[in-house]
Design a protein around this motif. Structure first.
Motif, PDB file in Angstrom:
ATOM      1  N   THR A   1       0.804  -1.232   0.000  1.00 19.42           N
ATOM      2  CA  THR A   1       0.000   0.000   0.000  1.00 19.42           C
ATOM      3  C   THR A   1       0.833   1.275   0.000  1.00 19.42           C
ATOM      4  O   THR A   1       0.263   2.378  -0.037  1.00 19.42           O
ATOM      5  CB  THR A   1      -0.933   0.030   1.230  1.00 19.42           C
TER       6      THR A   1
ATOM      7  N   VAL B   1      -4.200   8.288  -1.084  1.00 15.39           N
ATOM      8  CA  VAL B   1      -5.420   7.477  -1.053  1.00 15.39           C
ATOM      9  C   VAL B   1      -5.799   7.239   0.412  1.00 15.39           C
ATOM     10  O   VAL B   1      -4.955   6.859   1.234  1.00 15.39           O
ATOM     11  CB  VAL B   1      -5.196   6.124  -1.770  1.00 15.39           C
TER      12      VAL B   1
ATOM     13  N   LYS C   1      -6.981   5.736   3.982  1.00 14.99           N
ATOM     14  CA  LYS C   1      -6.620   4.439   4.565  1.00 14.99           C
ATOM     15  C   LYS C   1      -7.664   3.357   4.314  1.00 14.99           C
ATOM     16  O   LYS C   1      -7.297   2.211   3.980  1.00 14.99           O
ATOM     17  CB  LYS C   1      -6.353   4.595   6.062  1.00 14.99           C
ATOM     18  N   PRO C   2      -8.973   3.613   4.477  1.00 15.14           N
ATOM     19  CA  PRO C   2      -9.954   2.546   4.220  1.00 15.14           C
ATOM     20  C   PRO C   2      -9.877   2.002   2.788  1.00 15.14           C
ATOM     21  O   PRO C   2      -9.983   0.788   2.585  1.00 15.14           O
ATOM     22  CB  PRO C   2     -11.302   3.235   4.471  1.00 15.14           C
ATOM     23  N   GLU C   3      -9.646   2.883   1.823  1.00 16.85           N
ATOM     24  CA  GLU C   3      -9.513   2.434   0.429  1.00 16.85           C
ATOM     25  C   GLU C   3      -8.238   1.627   0.242  1.00 16.85           C
ATOM     26  O   GLU C   3      -8.219   0.621  -0.483  1.00 16.85           O
ATOM     27  CB  GLU C   3      -9.511   3.641  -0.525  1.00 16.85           C
ATOM     28  N   ARG C   4      -7.151   2.068   0.908  1.00 21.16           N
ATOM     29  CA  ARG C   4      -5.887   1.332   0.822  1.00 21.16           C
ATOM     30  C   ARG C   4      -6.041  -0.077   1.387  1.00 21.16           C
ATOM     31  O   ARG C   4      -5.587  -1.053   0.790  1.00 21.16           O
ATOM     32  CB  ARG C   4      -4.769   2.056   1.586  1.00 21.16           C
ATOM     33  N   GLU C   5      -6.701  -0.159   2.533  1.00 15.66           N
ATOM     34  CA  GLU C   5      -6.880  -1.460   3.181  1.00 15.66           C
ATOM     35  C   GLU C   5      -7.735  -2.390   2.309  1.00 15.66           C
ATOM     36  O   GLU C   5      -7.425  -3.576   2.162  1.00 15.66           O
ATOM     37  CB  GLU C   5      -7.563  -1.264   4.552  1.00 15.66           C
ATOM     38  N   LYS C   6      -8.787  -1.832   1.721  1.00 12.83           N
ATOM     39  CA  LYS C   6      -9.667  -2.636   0.868  1.00 12.83           C
ATOM     40  C   LYS C   6      -8.901  -3.165  -0.341  1.00 12.83           C
ATOM     41  O   LYS C   6      -8.972  -4.357  -0.676  1.00 12.83           O
ATOM     42  CB  LYS C   6     -10.862  -1.785   0.420  1.00 12.83           C
ATOM     43  N   ALA C   7      -8.148  -2.273  -0.980  1.00 13.66           N
ATOM     44  CA  ALA C   7      -7.382  -2.674  -2.159  1.00 13.66           C
ATOM     45  C   ALA C   7      -6.322  -3.710  -1.792  1.00 13.66           C
ATOM     46  O   ALA C   7      -6.093  -4.677  -2.537  1.00 13.66           O
ATOM     47  CB  ALA C   7      -6.725  -1.443  -2.793  1.00 13.66           C
TER      48      ALA C   7
END
Length: 370
Positions: free
Chosen positions: A97, A105, A107-113
């Motif tokens: 990430t 980007v 953090k929630p989007e990074r974690e999801k990706a």
């Protein structure tokens, strides 16, 4: 016009031109492999696409946008290096990430990706580990995950499997192939390994001396090589290329080639235009698998020629037995069944599939076209 266009592109270092007017158009979703020996210019071309090397002349376009002079960070490409280039002080998850974090980007989007990519590559259990605790294959998956998570326009792979052992290379080839089939991403992949090139690609650019020697599908490259370099570089074992003379009998062009004892075999071509070469020297190209025994010859072929020659060496290889003989004064390899009755020093009746034979001009080394 393609998704990625390399248009009349050259690269020079001072007065020395190392890439000569390369023209390649890559469609969206294609898997293009740049293959060739060390020093042929393939990694230089990849670095020019990435923006790590300047373009001397010509253009490189991605989605019809000219990339000349555009900073690498602005090109929306992702690169997987031979050395993995992971940060040793970060966990696998942080490595994956890091690029997204640098681009702001959330953090929630990074974690999801990250979890989506980790699931795709089957490395969920590694997310909290450091790179030093991973095997070579696991590190390569992490490096691929870091590229995939960005969802770029083009993926660039620079000899990503060369540091892995032979079995792991085969396994990772399969994983990369599966990944491409699943995601339909556009990939440019550099390797010196022609087996990787044949198994992974939708198209191959064979490079040598800074020139693209041939661009085509794996089947085109293998069956109809443009010149002797491509013929002998692509394939394992390589294509046999031996001197021959063209004779014409009853309107049929024949390859007249010397056997071990100085006598000559006369092998009929399927390529009728070779009658124009009557009395002239050619180089005859025959793949090892098209030379076998009579029972194993291709039943679909309409042009199987017989040739009695002496066996010099046999090499059992499990599923196949490779046989070496002398033809045209050169060692020639035939690929036989594992149970073929072949012995060194014995004369043997070989069946040659002349439908698959190709002829090269010895002066230019280019294939003589039908």
């Amino acid at each position: 016009m393609g998704f990625l266009d390399i248009d009349n592109t050259t690269k020079s270092y001072g007065a020395v031109e190392v890439l000569h007017k390369v023209d390649i158009s890559v469609e969206e979703g294609e898997f293009l492999v740049l293959v060739g020996p060390s020093g042929c210019g393939k990694s230089t071309l990849l670095n020019m696409i990435a923006g790590l090397e300047d373009i001397t002349s010509g253009e490189i376009r991605i989605k019809d946008q000219v990339m000349n002079g555009v900073h690498p960070s602005k090109r929306n490409i992702a690169m997987v290096f031979q050395s993995y280039a992971l940060y040793p002080n970060m966990t696998v998850g942080q490595n994956i990430t890091f690029g997204l974090e640098m681009h702001g980007v959330p953090k929630p989007e990074r974690e999801k990706a990250m979890h989506e990519v980790a699931s795709l590559l089957q490395i969920e259990q590694l997310l909290d580990r450091k790179p030093g605790a991973l095997s070579g294959g696991q590190r390569q998956r992490v490096a691929m995950g870091r590229a995939l998570v960005r969802n770029p326009d083009v993926f660039l792979f620079d000899e990503p499997l060369s540091n892995l052992d032979a079995k792991l290379r085969v396994d990772m080839r399969t994983e990369i192939k599966k990944l491409h089939q699943k995601l339909g991403t556009t990939i440019v992949y550099v390797t010196h390994d022609q087996i990787e090139a044949m198994t992974l690609s939708t198209r191959i650019a064979v490079m040598y001396g800074g020139y693209v020697q041939q661009l085509g599908t794996p089947q085109e490259i293998y069956d109809t090589p443009a010149n002797i370099f491509v013929a002998t570089f692509m394939g394992s074992p390589a294509m046999n290329v031996v001197p021959a003379t063209v004779a014409v009998e009853n309107g049929v062009p024949m390859a007249v080639v010397e056997l071990h004892d100085g006598s000559r075999a006369r092998l009929p071509f399927s390529q009728q235009n070779l009658a124009a070469w009557e009395g002239r020297e050619i180089m005859l190209g025959i793949r090892p698998e098209t030379i076998t025994d009579e029972d194993a010859a291709d039943r679909k072929s309409t042009n199987i020629a017989q040739m009695v020659n002496r066996i010099v060496v046999t090499e059992p290889a499990g599923s196949d037995t490779f046989v070496t003989m002398t033809l045209g004064g050169k060692d020639v390899i035939a690929r036989m069944r594992s149970d073929a009755d072949v012995r060194p020093g014995a004369d043997f009746t070989f069946a040659v599939n002349m439908e698959k034979a190709v002829a090269f001009d010895p002066a230019t080394e280019m294939r003589i076209l039908p």
